[in-house]
Every structure is written in structure tokens, then in C-alpha cells.
Design an enzyme around this catalytic site. Structure first.
Site, PDB file in Angstrom:
ATOM      1  N   TYR A 136       0.840  -1.206   0.000  1.00  0.00           N
ATOM      2  CA  TYR A 136       0.000   0.000   0.000  1.00  0.00           C
ATOM      3  C   TYR A 136       0.877   1.258   0.000  1.00  0.00           C
ATOM      4  CZ  TYR A 136      -3.598   3.288   1.714  1.00  0.00           C
ATOM      5  OH  TYR A 136      -4.456   4.346   1.868  1.00  0.00           O
TER       6      TYR A 136
HETATM    7  N1  NAP Z   1     -10.075   5.921   4.848  1.00  0.00           N
HETATM    8  C1  NAP Z   1      -8.895   6.272   5.238  1.00  0.00           C
HETATM    9  O1  NAP Z   1      -8.647   6.356   6.415  1.00  0.00           O
HETATM   10  C2  NAP Z   1      -7.812   6.580   4.241  1.00  0.00           C
HETATM   11  C3  NAP Z   1      -6.595   7.085   4.697  1.00  0.00           C
HETATM   12  C4  NAP Z   1      -5.627   7.408   3.767  1.00  0.00           C
HETATM   13  C5  NAP Z   1      -5.864   7.248   2.406  1.00  0.00           C
HETATM   14  N2  NAP Z   1      -7.058   6.739   2.000  1.00  0.00           N
HETATM   15  C6  NAP Z   1      -7.272   6.586   0.536  1.00  0.00           C
HETATM   16  O2  NAP Z   1      -8.507   7.214   0.197  1.00  0.00           O
HETATM   17  C7  NAP Z   1      -9.153   6.483  -0.843  1.00  0.00           C
HETATM   18  C8  NAP Z   1     -10.527   6.027  -0.382  1.00  0.00           C
HETATM   19  O3  NAP Z   1     -10.344   5.223   0.738  1.00  0.00           O
HETATM   20  P1  NAP Z   1     -11.561   4.616   1.559  1.00  0.00           P
HETATM   21  O4  NAP Z   1     -11.038   4.239   2.882  1.00  0.00           O
HETATM   22  O5  NAP Z   1     -12.725   5.507   1.459  1.00  0.00           O
HETATM   23  O6  NAP Z   1     -11.821   3.266   0.729  1.00  0.00           O
HETATM   24  P2  NAP Z   1     -12.985   2.197   0.957  1.00  0.00           P
HETATM   25  O7  NAP Z   1     -13.864   2.531   2.082  1.00  0.00           O
HETATM   26  O8  NAP Z   1     -12.291   0.880   0.910  1.00  0.00           O
HETATM   27  O9  NAP Z   1     -13.829   2.394  -0.387  1.00  0.00           O
HETATM   28  C9  NAP Z   1     -13.204   2.178  -1.587  1.00  0.00           C
HETATM   29  C10 NAP Z   1     -14.089   2.669  -2.701  1.00  0.00           C
HETATM   30  O10 NAP Z   1     -13.423   2.364  -3.931  1.00  0.00           O
HETATM   31  C11 NAP Z   1     -14.138   1.346  -4.629  1.00  0.00           C
HETATM   32  N3  NAP Z   1     -13.157   0.396  -5.137  1.00  0.00           N
HETATM   33  C12 NAP Z   1     -12.288  -0.354  -4.433  1.00  0.00           C
HETATM   34  N4  NAP Z   1     -11.521  -1.057  -5.252  1.00  0.00           N
HETATM   35  C13 NAP Z   1     -11.928  -0.724  -6.514  1.00  0.00           C
HETATM   36  C14 NAP Z   1     -11.526  -1.114  -7.802  1.00  0.00           C
HETATM   37  N5  NAP Z   1     -10.538  -1.987  -7.993  1.00  0.00           N
HETATM   38  N6  NAP Z   1     -12.153  -0.563  -8.864  1.00  0.00           N
HETATM   39  C15 NAP Z   1     -13.163   0.309  -8.703  1.00  0.00           C
HETATM   40  N7  NAP Z   1     -13.585   0.720  -7.506  1.00  0.00           N
HETATM   41  C16 NAP Z   1     -12.969   0.199  -6.437  1.00  0.00           C
HETATM   42  C17 NAP Z   1     -15.122   0.763  -3.627  1.00  0.00           C
HETATM   43  O11 NAP Z   1     -16.308   0.350  -4.268  1.00  0.00           O
HETATM   44  P3  NAP Z   1     -16.756  -1.192  -4.349  1.00  0.00           P
HETATM   45  O12 NAP Z   1     -16.539  -1.795  -3.009  1.00  0.00           O
HETATM   46  O13 NAP Z   1     -18.156  -1.163  -4.808  1.00  0.00           O
HETATM   47  O14 NAP Z   1     -15.822  -1.740  -5.360  1.00  0.00           O
HETATM   48  C18 NAP Z   1     -15.414   1.967  -2.759  1.00  0.00           C
HETATM   49  O15 NAP Z   1     -16.349   2.809  -3.365  1.00  0.00           O
HETATM   50  C19 NAP Z   1      -8.214   5.326  -1.183  1.00  0.00           C
HETATM   51  O16 NAP Z   1      -7.378   5.705  -2.242  1.00  0.00           O
HETATM   52  C20 NAP Z   1      -7.432   5.147   0.090  1.00  0.00           C
HETATM   53  O17 NAP Z   1      -6.205   4.515  -0.110  1.00  0.00           O
HETATM   54  C21 NAP Z   1      -8.029   6.399   2.881  1.00  0.00           C
END
Ligand code: NAP
Length: 257
Positions: A159
Site C-alpha cells: 500500500y
Molecule cells: N479511509 C482512510 O482512512 C484513508 C486514509 C488514507 C488514504 N485513504 C485513501 O482514500 C481512498 C478512499 O479510501 P476509503 O477508505 O474511502 O476506501 P474504501 O472505504 O475501501 O472504499 C473504496 C471505494 O473504492 C471502490 N473500489 C475499491 N476497489 C476498486 C476497484 N478496484 N475498482 C473500482 N472501484 C474500487 C469501492 O467500491 P466497491 O466496493 O463497490 O468496489 C469503494 O467505493 C483510497 O485511495 C485510500 O487509499 C483512505
């Protein structure tokens, strides 16, 4: 158009909008009048967000797809243009996450998954929107990094590597495309309050607990109200002289390094 942070009427592709940060961003941008193309892999989850966007009266298109699919990226851009006539912004938010693995146990499949849906998926989308932005002489691209990646979070090897690759691509795109009126910036959250603290994985639980200890803004982030305004600025005309940058939307957590 005056130089301000009004994004109403802008056409923005937002990946991974069906839950988490992406869902919060979709609702925030919809409230500001953005015309959205939202994506996710699961139709049922996407339909739920679509209903929320309908309730806000937001013009939008919901497209199911995997960001690792390069042809899918170009099809998505084509669908956006067919529906709205142009593409002003891209928020490359979606990435598949895989649970914590010590570096010595990381497999090729782990690396392929994180790279395929991270830097490669981000690049395919950048390539897909680029010609449209270049031809109109205006575009905004927002990529997603992570505080944990800058910090080299233990157990998150694939990651961390994939997120830092995204920041690298962000800087290259900023350099290559700035002359076309396109700015490209990366947002790094630390933790956003849509998941409960992990209980089944002691290493992840420890990282999660340590996140908020001594953090200047000592709380979990909110996708809509904490990350949303940062992304809105990056998508706006006001963000015309800032490019290739990393914005830490992390409550100041980066200062704990
Ligand atoms: N949340 C945090 O604390 C955090 C911290 C730092 C960075 N980030 C970054 O912020 C972004 C969003 O994170 P999140 O935590 O909100 O993620 P999440 O809750 O896991 O949600 C991921 C989203 O992306 C979609 N997704 C996942 N894999 C996919 C794929 N291969 N193709 C198309 N859609 C896909 C999922 O939809 P489906 O399940 O329907 O596929 C969902 O809508 C990411 O880039 C993550 O690395 C998050």
C-alpha cells in the site's frame, strides 16, 4: 468566469464513490452543484449512493467498473463526455486495500493488486481524461495518497509503495500538463471515520490507536466535511497556481513523524 472556488456546473469523474471517502466526496460535491460521474465495483452500493445524489437533485451518472481496467478508464471518460459534453475534473479516489502483511511475507499478488488498482489505475484515468482537458485548456486532477505512506506504516508495504508511486505520477503529470491549464495535486488523509477500529488484527489496531494520540486535531476525519472542502478547492478555478503538491488532510498528523 471569475477566479473563485465555485465548482457548480463542473463535470467531475469520481472513482470509488460507493462508500467511504468517495461517498462523502460525492455528497459534498453534489451539494456544491458539481455534475458527477461516480464509480464503484458493486452495482448495489453504487445504486444506494445514486439514490442519495438523486435526493440532493444532483445531476450524475453511475458507472460500474474496476479501476484496474485500462479500457474501462477510456470507456468511462467517453461515457462522461457523452452524458455531459466535457470533463473538467478527475478525482482518482478508488483503490483496493489489502490487510496488513509483514514485508517479508508480501507476495507478487499483493503487489500486483495494489499497483493495479493504485498507480496503474490512476494513470489510466489520467490518460483517459487528459485529451479532453487539454483540448479545452482547463482541467483539475486530484489523486489520493496517504499519511501512512509518507510515514512508511509498518505492515502496509504494498500500500505504502503504491501510494508513493501515485504521488510520483502526480508530480510528473503536473509538470507535463501544466502548460495545458491542467493542475494535478494529491490529497493524503490519515484516517477517516467510516470504519470501526479493527479488532481482529492487533497490528492494525495499534496503528489505528496511535493515529490520534497527540495528533494536533485529535480526532478522526470526516469524508464530507474535512476532506470534501480540500478536494473542492483542488477542483476549482482557484487552484490555478498550485500543482504537483501533496496536501495533508490529516489533522496535522504528519507533524508527528
Ligand atoms: N479511509 C482512510 O482512512 C484513508 C486514509 C488514507 C488514504 N485513504 C485513501 O482514500 C481512498 C478512499 O479510501 P476509503 O477508505 O474511502 O476506501 P474504501 O472505504 O475501501 O472504499 C473504496 C471505494 O473504492 C471502490 N473500489 C475499491 N476497489 C476498486 C476497484 N478496484 N475498482 C473500482 N472501484 C474500487 C469501492 O467500491 P466497491 O466496493 O463497490 O468496489 C469503494 O467505493 C483510497 O485511495 C485510500 O487509499 C483512505
Amino acid at each position: 468566469m471569475t477566479v473563485d472556488d465555485d465548482v457548480s456546473g463542473r463535470v467531475v469523474i469520481l472513482t470509488g464513490a460507493s462508500r467511504g471517502i468517495g461517498r462523502g466526496l460525492a455528497l459534498h460535491l453534489a451539494r456544491r452543484g458539481v455534475h458527477l460521474v461516480v464509480t464503484g465495483r458493486r452495482r448495489d452500493r453504487l445504486d444506494a449512493v445514486s439514490s442519495e445524489l438523486d435526493a440532493l437533485g444532483a445531476e450524475h451518472l453511475a458507472v460500474v467498473g474496476d479501476v484496474a481496467d485500462r479500457d474501462g478508464a477510456f470507456a468511462l471518460a467517453a461515457a462522461a463526455v457523452e452524458r455531459f459534453g466535457r470533463i473538467d475534473g478527475l478525482v482518482a479516489n478508488a483503490q483496493t486495500f489489502r490487510s496488513v502483511t509483514p514485508l517479508e511475507d508480501v507476495t507478487e499478488a499483493d503487489m500486483d493488486l495494489l499497483y493495479g488498482t493504485g498507480p496503474k489505475g490512476t494513470l489510466w484515468l489520467m490518460q483517459a481524461v487528459f485529451p479532453h482537458m487539454r483540448d479545452q485548456g482547463w482541467g483539475r486532477i486530484v489523486t489520493m495518497g496517504s499519511n501512512g505512506a509518507l510515514n512508511g506504516a509498518a505492515g502496509y508495504g504494498p500500500y505504502v509503495a503504491s501510494k508513493e508511486a501515485i504521488r510520483g505520477l502526480t508530480r510528473v503529470a503536473a509538470r507535463e500538463w501544466g502548460r495545458h491549464g491542467i493542475t494535478v495535486n494529491c490529497v493524503c488523509p490519515v484516517s477517516v471515520a467510516h470504519r470501526t477500529p479493527p479488532t481482529d488484527d492487533p497490528q492494525r489496531a495499534a496503528v489505528f490507536a496511535a493515529t490520534f494520540a497527540n495528533q494536533p486535531v485529535a480526532r478522526d476525519g470526516d469524508a464530507e466535511d474535512d476532506i470534501g472542502p480540500v478536494v473542492t478547492f483542488l477542483l476549482s478555478d482557484a487552484c490555478r497556481y498550485m500543482t504537483g503538491q501533496t496536501l495533508m488532510a490529516d489533522g496535522g498528523a504528519i507533524m508527528l513523524r
